[in-house]
Write an enzyme that holds these catalytic residues in place. Structure first.
Site, PDB file in Angstrom:
ATOM      1  N   CYS A 157       0.815  -1.230   0.000  1.00 28.08           N
ATOM      2  CA  CYS A 157       0.000   0.000   0.000  1.00 28.08           C
ATOM      3  C   CYS A 157       0.843   1.271   0.000  1.00 28.08           C
ATOM      4  O   CYS A 157       0.322   2.359  -0.229  1.00 28.08           O
ATOM      5  CB  CYS A 157      -0.945  -0.002   1.188  1.00 28.08           C
ATOM      6  SG  CYS A 157      -2.107  -1.366   1.096  1.00 28.08           S
ATOM      7  N   HIS A 198      -9.194   3.560  -1.231  1.00 24.89           N
ATOM      8  CA  HIS A 198      -7.774   3.228  -1.157  1.00 24.89           C
ATOM      9  C   HIS A 198      -7.372   2.321  -2.322  1.00 24.89           C
ATOM     10  O   HIS A 198      -7.306   1.107  -2.178  1.00 24.89           O
ATOM     11  CB  HIS A 198      -7.518   2.553   0.207  1.00 24.89           C
ATOM     12  CG  HIS A 198      -6.158   1.961   0.368  1.00 24.89           C
ATOM     13  ND1 HIS A 198      -5.012   2.523  -0.158  1.00 24.89           N
ATOM     14  CD2 HIS A 198      -5.751   0.835   1.018  1.00 24.89           C
ATOM     15  CE1 HIS A 198      -3.977   1.766   0.141  1.00 24.89           C
ATOM     16  NE2 HIS A 198      -4.399   0.726   0.848  1.00 24.89           N
ATOM     17  N   CYS A 249       0.771   2.648   6.016  1.00 21.82           N
ATOM     18  CA  CYS A 249       1.098   1.286   6.458  1.00 21.82           C
ATOM     19  C   CYS A 249       0.959   0.355   5.254  1.00 21.82           C
ATOM     20  O   CYS A 249       0.246   0.677   4.310  1.00 21.82           O
ATOM     21  CB  CYS A 249       0.159   0.837   7.576  1.00 21.82           C
ATOM     22  SG  CYS A 249      -1.567   0.829   7.072  1.00 21.82           S
TER      23      CYS A 249
HETATM   24  C1  LIG Z   1     -14.913  -4.182   4.794  1.00 24.19           C
HETATM   25  C2  LIG Z   1     -15.338  -4.728   3.444  1.00 24.19           C
HETATM   26  C3  LIG Z   1     -15.335  -6.265   3.469  1.00 24.19           C
HETATM   27  C4  LIG Z   1     -16.764  -4.219   3.170  1.00 24.19           C
HETATM   28  O1  LIG Z   1     -17.112  -4.531   1.877  1.00 24.19           O
HETATM   29  P1  LIG Z   1     -18.622  -4.409   1.360  1.00 24.19           P
HETATM   30  O2  LIG Z   1     -19.483  -5.384   2.105  1.00 24.19           O
HETATM   31  O3  LIG Z   1     -18.593  -4.456  -0.112  1.00 24.19           O
HETATM   32  O4  LIG Z   1     -18.979  -2.939   1.850  1.00 24.19           O
HETATM   33  P2  LIG Z   1     -20.242  -2.083   1.515  1.00 24.19           P
HETATM   34  O5  LIG Z   1     -19.795  -0.806   0.936  1.00 24.19           O
HETATM   35  O6  LIG Z   1     -21.258  -2.878   0.724  1.00 24.19           O
HETATM   36  O7  LIG Z   1     -20.789  -1.769   2.945  1.00 24.19           O
HETATM   37  C5  LIG Z   1     -21.522  -2.758   3.694  1.00 24.19           C
HETATM   38  C6  LIG Z   1     -22.733  -2.060   4.290  1.00 24.19           C
HETATM   39  O8  LIG Z   1     -22.264  -1.038   5.184  1.00 24.19           O
HETATM   40  C7  LIG Z   1     -22.864   0.192   4.840  1.00 24.19           C
HETATM   41  N1  LIG Z   1     -21.888   1.247   5.117  1.00 24.19           N
HETATM   42  C8  LIG Z   1     -20.563   1.247   4.811  1.00 24.19           C
HETATM   43  N2  LIG Z   1     -19.999   2.389   5.228  1.00 24.19           N
HETATM   44  C9  LIG Z   1     -20.964   3.109   5.830  1.00 24.19           C
HETATM   45  C10 LIG Z   1     -20.993   4.374   6.462  1.00 24.19           C
HETATM   46  N3  LIG Z   1     -19.907   5.126   6.563  1.00 24.19           N
HETATM   47  N4  LIG Z   1     -22.145   4.821   6.967  1.00 24.19           N
HETATM   48  C11 LIG Z   1     -23.275   4.064   6.850  1.00 24.19           C
HETATM   49  N5  LIG Z   1     -23.316   2.860   6.265  1.00 24.19           N
HETATM   50  C12 LIG Z   1     -22.184   2.390   5.750  1.00 24.19           C
HETATM   51  C13 LIG Z   1     -23.176   0.064   3.369  1.00 24.19           C
HETATM   52  O9  LIG Z   1     -24.208   0.926   2.982  1.00 24.19           O
HETATM   53  C14 LIG Z   1     -23.596  -1.372   3.254  1.00 24.19           C
HETATM   54  O10 LIG Z   1     -24.939  -1.463   3.689  1.00 24.19           O
HETATM   55  P3  LIG Z   1     -25.974  -2.465   2.967  1.00 24.19           P
HETATM   56  O11 LIG Z   1     -25.392  -3.834   3.222  1.00 24.19           O
HETATM   57  O12 LIG Z   1     -27.245  -2.201   3.684  1.00 24.19           O
HETATM   58  O13 LIG Z   1     -25.949  -2.093   1.531  1.00 24.19           O
HETATM   59  C15 LIG Z   1     -14.381  -4.266   2.293  1.00 24.19           C
HETATM   60  O14 LIG Z   1     -14.510  -2.879   2.119  1.00 24.19           O
HETATM   61  C16 LIG Z   1     -12.946  -4.596   2.621  1.00 24.19           C
HETATM   62  O15 LIG Z   1     -12.527  -5.738   2.444  1.00 24.19           O
HETATM   63  N6  LIG Z   1     -12.174  -3.619   3.105  1.00 24.19           N
HETATM   64  C17 LIG Z   1     -10.809  -3.812   3.535  1.00 24.19           C
HETATM   65  C18 LIG Z   1      -9.891  -3.618   2.407  1.00 24.19           C
HETATM   66  C19 LIG Z   1      -8.485  -3.977   2.795  1.00 24.19           C
HETATM   67  O16 LIG Z   1      -8.197  -5.002   3.361  1.00 24.19           O
HETATM   68  N7  LIG Z   1      -7.610  -3.104   2.472  1.00 24.19           N
HETATM   69  C20 LIG Z   1      -6.216  -3.295   2.763  1.00 24.19           C
HETATM   70  C21 LIG Z   1      -5.788  -2.193   3.602  1.00 24.19           C
HETATM   71  S1  LIG Z   1      -4.145  -2.491   4.122  1.00 24.19           S
END
Ligand SMILES: CC(C)(COP(=O)(O)OP(=O)(O)OC[C@H]1O[C@@H](n2cnc3c(N)ncnc32)[C@H](O)[C@@H]1OP(=O)(O)O)[C@@H](O)C(=O)NCCC(=O)NCCS
Length: 427
Positions: free
Chosen positions: A90, A384, A414
């Site tokens: 990243c 990201h 990170c």
């Molecule tokens: C966490 C993760 C699994 C979520 O993925 P997802 O299920 O596709 O996420 P979504 O955007 O559909 O959000 C899930 C729900 O939360 C809700 N939501 C997300 N952020 C929100 C916020 N800020 N406020 C309100 N609701 C929120 C969405 O509306 C969705 O609701 P729904 O199921 O009713 O539609 C995914 O983003 C992920 O893997 N992230 C980590 C990435 C990572 O590892 N990066 C490496 C960094 S080192």
């Protein structure tokens, strides 16, 4: 060797989009190309002045593994401008900035472009090992019989496609599970994580509404007909609230966890680039630098421990190289992989135990002033794209430092593998 500092002249990025949405049909090369082209147009830099292009990508395409070269050629850079692609997970685009800076300081270049791109909509989908072996064997076979025999060992389960996991190869833990581990071991509450996520959206929404972030973006015309234009980030939630965040279920430890879709960075597509020049060259060409690179550092921790603590080691190193203290920083940009990681790193920077055990110092690195932290939001709200984030942060920090007439700014990222990157900018 070149005397003088390295200037950040300008930077820009594509709008960031949730993977599988606006850029579903584009590749990382398409995204890199779009913002490279924009950087050239905005700065009116003569492409023949560019000595090098370095870009980051974390999950490369099998067909175009040297993203920087393809994006450079596609953006219209002369064929004689060399380009290569780096992978420090990243922190890849930050590494690209450091590499171009190093090349300029070493006298190997005077003008360079650094950045990165990622398309999580376009990750390679692989065959299983058995299936891949059968396909290769069949391609070498000289008869239909031999071709058929090559597939004789393939079982139905071998037909299942494999795509890259966002997981640590040495431990098998996903990034999200690692964030859960850090939250648990460091006692980071769900409330604190949601507060960080809330502020990320609030600050990014304000910086979008007043035009600061849109000014850093190019428009992306989407093929095949190029009649759809993406002109803004699509992950930002200006209307999110602490109550909405608190209502979301934990994702990576469904029973006892605190890491949710709301307090994690989302899977994202996008690209970002910055134009770097030797200070004297910028002056000679009539450019007014936004900021200069004062120092940088990388560090690494054991991936089997707390995976995303690298910044808490890289930050004191970069500050020491800059001859500055955390309290000297007018602004701090900390990439938000997860709110739990941001909170854990801040806790370490402010901790005497961390200072003593990890840095051999008697006093903590310093207090992180939350008023100066991620003032335009960060990766939780904006997204990201792994290979691009470092360049987004560099541009935003340089622009905001200039806008506030600040003197020093710190950024940290990170990265997978337990690594951390930090850089100090000055004006
Ligand atoms: C966490 C993760 C699994 C979520 O993925 P997802 O299920 O596709 O996420 P979504 O955007 O559909 O959000 C899930 C729900 O939360 C809700 N939501 C997300 N952020 C929100 C916020 N800020 N406020 C309100 N609701 C929120 C969405 O509306 C969705 O609701 P729904 O199921 O009713 O539609 C995914 O983003 C992920 O893997 N992230 C980590 C990435 C990572 O590892 N990066 C490496 C960094 S080192």
């Amino acid at each position: 060797m070149n005397d003088g500092r390295v200037a950040i002249v300008a930077g820009c990025r594509t709008p960031f989009a949730k993977a599988g949405t606006a850029y579903r049909d584009l590749t990382a090369v398409d995204l890199g190309k779009a913002c490279l082209r924009e950087l050239l147009e905005r700065t009116e830099v003569d492409p023949t002045w560019i000595d090098t292009v370095v870009m980051g990508q974390v999950i490369p395409s099998v067909k175009a593994p040297n993203l920087a070269r393809e994006a450079g050629l596609g953006a219209g850079l002369p064929a004689g401008v060399p380009a290569h692609t780096v992978n420090r997970a990243c922190a890849s685009a930050s590494q690209a900035v450091a590499d171009v800076t190093g090349a300029i300081l070493a006298g190997h270049a005077e003008v360079g472009i650094a950045g990165g791109a990622e398309s999580l909509s376009d990750v390679p989908v692989l065959h299983s090992k058995k299936m891949a072996q059968a396909l290769l064997e069949a391609s070498r076979a000289r008869s239909w019989g031999a071709r058929l025999r090559a597939f004789a060992k393939v079982r139905p389960r071998d037909l299942r496609p494999e795509s890259p996991a966002i997981a640590e190869p040495s431990t098998g833990l996903t990034m999200g599970q690692s964030a859960e581990k850090m939250a648990r071991e460091n006692g980071i509450s769900r409330e604190e994580q949601d507060q960080i996520a809330y502020l990320s959206h609030k600050n990014a929404s304000a910086a979008t509404a007043d035009g600061r972030l849109p000014a850093e973006m190019c428009a992306v015309f989407v093929p095949p007909r190029y009649d759809v234009v993406v002109s803004g980030d699509n992950l930002l939630r200006p209307d999110t609230s602490l109550d909405a965040l608190a209502a979301l279920p934990p994702v990576f430890d469904r029973k006892y966890g605190t890491v949710t879709a709301g307090n994690s960075s989302p899977l994202t597509d996008g690209a970002a680039v910055v134009l770097l020049m030797l200070e004297a060259k910028a002056k000679a060409l009539g450019y007014l630098p936004l900021a200069f690179i004062r120092s940088w550092a990388v560090a690494a921790v054991d991936p089997g421990g707390q995976l995303l603590m690298g910044p808490a080691l890289a930050i004191p190193k970069a500050l020491e190289r800059a001859g500055l203290q955390l309290s000297d920083m007018d602004l701090i940009e900390m990439h938000e992989a997860f709110a739990a990681q941001v909170a854990s790193n801040i806790q370490a920077l402010e901790s005497e135990t961390w200072a003593r055990d990890k840095l051999g110092r008697s006093a903590p690195v310093g207090r992180v002033d939350r008023e100066r932290l991620n003032v335009s939001g960060s990766s939780i709200a904006l997204g990201h794209p792994f290979g691009a984030t470092g360049a987004r942060i560099t541009t935003t920090l340089a622009n905001e430092l200039a806008r506030r007439h600040g003197k020093f700014g710190l950024l940290s990222v990170c990265a997978q593998g337990g690594m951390g990157f930090a850089m100090v900018l000055e004006r």
